[in-house]
Design a protein around this motif. Structure first.
Motif, mmCIF file in Angstrom:
data_model
loop_
_atom_site.group_PDB
_atom_site.id
_atom_site.type_symbol
_atom_site.label_atom_id
_atom_site.label_comp_id
_atom_site.label_asym_id
_atom_site.label_seq_id
_atom_site.Cartn_x
_atom_site.Cartn_y
_atom_site.Cartn_z
ATOM 1 N N GLU A 170 1.050 -1.261 0.112
ATOM 2 C CA GLU A 170 -0.195 -0.369 -0.123
ATOM 3 C C GLU A 170 0.616 1.256 -0.103
ATOM 4 N N GLY A 171 2.657 1.064 0.221
ATOM 5 C CA GLY A 171 3.245 2.033 0.056
ATOM 6 C C GLY A 171 3.526 3.263 1.085
ATOM 7 N N VAL A 172 1.931 2.292 2.689
ATOM 8 C CA VAL A 172 2.841 3.223 4.168
ATOM 9 C C VAL A 172 4.582 2.578 4.302
ATOM 10 N N ILE A 173 4.754 1.938 4.528
ATOM 11 C CA ILE A 173 6.031 1.490 4.282
ATOM 12 C C ILE A 173 7.047 1.118 3.313
ATOM 13 N N GLU A 174 8.208 0.936 3.492
ATOM 14 C CA GLU A 174 9.440 0.461 2.400
ATOM 15 C C GLU A 174 9.792 -1.203 4.017
ATOM 16 N N LEU A 175 10.169 -1.972 3.301
ATOM 17 C CA LEU A 175 10.610 -3.375 3.427
ATOM 18 C C LEU A 175 12.084 -3.402 3.814
ATOM 19 N N LEU A 176 13.035 -3.220 4.572
ATOM 20 C CA LEU A 176 14.122 -3.919 4.547
ATOM 21 C C LEU A 176 14.276 -5.122 4.563
ATOM 22 N N GLY A 177 15.096 -5.576 3.329
ATOM 23 C CA GLY A 177 15.673 -7.079 3.914
ATOM 24 C C GLY A 177 17.494 -7.261 4.712
ATOM 25 N N GLY A 178 17.977 -8.324 5.235
ATOM 26 C CA GLY A 178 19.363 -8.421 5.850
ATOM 27 C C GLY A 178 19.716 -10.140 5.136
ATOM 28 N N PRO A 179 20.883 -10.376 5.522
ATOM 29 C CA PRO A 179 21.482 -11.552 5.557
ATOM 30 C C PRO A 179 20.470 -12.312 6.360
ATOM 31 N N ALA A 180 20.789 -14.172 5.960
ATOM 32 C CA ALA A 180 20.292 -15.272 6.440
ATOM 33 C C ALA A 180 20.018 -14.840 8.010
ATOM 34 N N THR A 181 21.804 -14.939 8.877
ATOM 35 C CA THR A 181 21.022 -14.899 10.256
ATOM 36 C C THR A 181 21.825 -14.026 11.537
ATOM 37 N N HIS A 182 22.465 -12.645 10.477
ATOM 38 C CA HIS A 182 22.361 -11.645 10.623
ATOM 39 C C HIS A 182 24.174 -12.114 11.234
ATOM 40 N N PRO A 183 25.099 -12.083 10.346
ATOM 41 C CA PRO A 183 26.171 -12.646 10.829
ATOM 42 C C PRO A 183 27.531 -11.352 10.665
ATOM 43 N N TYR A 184 28.272 -10.483 11.430
ATOM 44 C CA TYR A 184 29.161 -8.980 11.172
ATOM 45 C C TYR A 184 29.255 -9.524 10.073
ATOM 46 N N LEU A 185 29.395 -8.698 9.257
ATOM 47 C CA LEU A 185 29.888 -9.188 7.642
ATOM 48 C C LEU A 185 31.275 -8.388 7.602
ATOM 49 N N PRO A 186 31.555 -7.264 8.114
ATOM 50 C CA PRO A 186 33.046 -7.601 7.687
ATOM 51 C C PRO A 186 34.032 -8.176 8.696
ATOM 52 N N LEU A 187 33.743 -8.657 9.083
ATOM 53 C CA LEU A 187 34.737 -9.986 9.418
ATOM 54 C C LEU A 187 34.490 -11.516 8.888
#
Length: 557
Positions: free
Chosen positions: A141-158
């Motif tokens: 409906e254009g009320v919100i935008e949804l953001l996704g993410g990696p499967a289990t939330h790992p700390y990607l820089p490392l």
């Protein structure tokens, strides 16, 4: 929308780790239910009310794949219903706790109504398909935008293996598409971590130096690897969120104590801090980074201050003992919980109105001199309603004030990007939104053994699956255990969360289960079947582990 309007982009990050079947109280499924009932349901109710009144482009909602997975679990939804009913019963009991004083006794009906309403709301949401169905409808409906993410939330820089970064993204975006109807264009990087093109720092090694904030300078091994923005682009991501200091540093801004709210910058000077008032293109990619403006965001919540610390708001930690809902107010942050004054809902409401007035004034002071400028204010969703009891009501009141303001508007990140695509490019530094904006919240002497366990598990998983060994269920189980073991939550809980014992136990549990599956694969199909009968679907996330399996064994895909 007038081009001269100042734009507020609220971004809420909805995440807890995988808690199903891993303990109940004080850490475990209780944590899930507190967040679900205390924040996710009330915030969703506020968004639906705003939608009914015609509001659009209200805010950007990040939903981690693990939250989506667990809220879609029928068993957990039923357990939550029972948990809320228990809170209703606790409110009834509170009426009879004379030893707590008449003011606390008198709050029993207040909490009864609060949790009775939550029970009805949860039942209604489940009848409509659950939270993810409602969120997907709000996005359509254009009320919100949804953001996704990696499967289990790992700390990607490392993360040292680029194929595991791609696999985490692929699995997480597939999970998102399964409930939202399409893959997201935007992404919330776990812990807002970023790494440019470089060799990966080694968190298992002794740091070369540690600065006064506890930030380690780590040795780096191996080749130059693609920056995280290159991975995002490969998966169709057009924009991500980073912390404001990441952009300020990239623009040449000075270091400072990032726990303290920075002063509002002067737009006439075009200083480095002005970079947060629009998106920037990351390096040579077409991926845009939006950074949160700490000079505004920290009024609400920061490491040292914020509205929830007001004397009249409810104190989450003042419980009075088992059987009573938290019914005391902050009073004075220097007082112990047993010295707090009783909670007064009407007085808390007056503080809420005052704090909405204040933040609207801050927004005007920030955006009026910057026509068409942007403020990104990003928080964990759990702040609103769980950690800050009045927070969901404050959020709705703020959004309604902005909706009625002729010179302020709300925007989603995607809407802002579509209308005002940025042209500025910056090379972003390695960073996070943790303490001192580096690795200090994830790399310490206490977490070094956890990192060593993770690296050993990665090697063990690759060896066990090499050449296509193992049946599909066993291979998927190895990938799942490794993915759950890599969640950034365990490292943060060890250094900052005060629940290091639980985090260490979770790392040990997933490492032990991974080893058992690897041993079963080595022993053959019969051993795999026996272990499957014993463990069943003890860990059933990520829902789509195939990409993770392929990353661990490219030759056996």
């Amino acid at each position: 929308m007038s081009a001269a309007c100042g734009e507020l982009a609220l971004v809420l990050h909805t995440h807890v780790p995988y808690l199903k079947g891993h303990g109940v109280w004080p850490v475990g499924e209780e944590w899930l239910f507190q967040a679900w009932a205390g924040s996710w349901l009330p915030v969703t109710r506020a968004l639906e009310r705003l939608a009914e009144d015609g509001a659009r482009d209200v805010l950007t909602l990040s939903v981690s794949p693990l939250v989506a997975h667990q809220t879609r679990d029928p068993h957990l939804a039923r357990e939550l219903a029972g948990w809320i009913e228990a809170q209703v019963w606790r409110a009834e009991e509170q009426r009879w706790h004379a030893s707590m004083g008449p003011e606390v006794q008198a709050l029993g009906p207040h909490w009864w109504r609060h949790f009775r309403d939550l029970a009805d709301l949860h039942a209604d949401v489940e009848r409509r398909g659950g939270l993810t169905a409602v969120w997907a409808a709000l996005a359509r409906e254009g009320v919100i935008e949804l953001l996704g993410g990696p499967a289990t939330h790992p700390y990607l820089p490392l993360v040292a293996d680029p194929s595991l970064i791609d696999a985490q993204l692929a699995a997480g975006l597939a999970e998102h598409a399964a409930w939202a109807g399409s893959a997201p264009r935007g992404l919330w990087p776990p812990e807002l971590g970023h790494r440019p093109r470089s060799a990966v720092a080694d968190p298992t090694a002794e740091p070369l130096t540690v600065d006064g904030d506890g930030t380690p300078a780590l040795p780096r091994h191996g080749p130059q690897l693609p920056g995280l923005e290159e991975h995002y682009a490969r998966h169709g991501i057009t924009h991500v969120v980073v912390d404001g200091p990441t952009l300020v540093r990239a623009a040449g801004g000075a270091e400072r104590d990032w726990t303290v709210r920075p002063e509002r910058s002067d737009p006439s000077t075009a200083g480095a801090d002005e970079v947060v008032h629009d998106g920037v293109l990351i390096g040579e990619s077409e991926v845009v980074a939006f950074g949160r403006d700490l000079s505004v965001a920290y009024h609400v919540w920061s490491p040292t201050a914020g509205y929830p610390g007001d004397a009249w708001y409810r104190d989450l930690y003042a419980t009075g003992g088992f059987g009573v809902h938290p019914s005391w107010r902050v009073t004075d942050r220097t007082l112990p919980p047993d010295a707090k004054a009783p909670y007064v809902p009407a007085a808390a409401r007056r503080s809420l109105v005052r704090d909405v007035d204040h933040i609207v004034g801050v927004l005007h002071a920030t955006l009026d001199p910057r026509p068409g400028g942007l403020v990104v204010a990003a928080y964990d969703t759990e702040l609103f309603g769980h950690w800050w009891h009045e927070g969901a009501d404050w959020l709705e009141a703020l959004l309604r004030r902005v909706e009625d303001d002729a010179t302020l508007v709300t925007t989603t990140l995607a809407s802002r990007l579509e209308r005002r695509p940025p042209t500025r490019r910056l090379e972003l530094p390695e960073s996070s939104w943790g303490y001192a904006k580096g690795h200090a919240s994830w790399v310490t002497p206490a977490t070094r053994p956890l990192w060593a366990t993770l690296r050993a598990a990665e090697d063990r998983a690759r060896a066990a699956l090499a050449g296509g060994r193992g049946g599909s269920p066993a291979r998927a189980a190895v990938a799942r255990e490794l993915a759950l073991l890599s969640a950034s939550d365990w490292w943060f809980m060890t250094t900052r969360g005060g629940t290091g014992d639980y985090a260490a136990a979770r790392v040990a549990t997933h490492a032990e289960r991974l080893e058992r599956w690897c041993a079963a694969i080595a022993s053959g199909p019969e051993a795999e079947r026996r272990l499957a009968d014993e463990l069943g679907d003890a860990d059933d996330a990520p829902r789509e582990p195939e990409a993770l399996v392929r990353a661990l064994d490219p030759s056996g895909a």
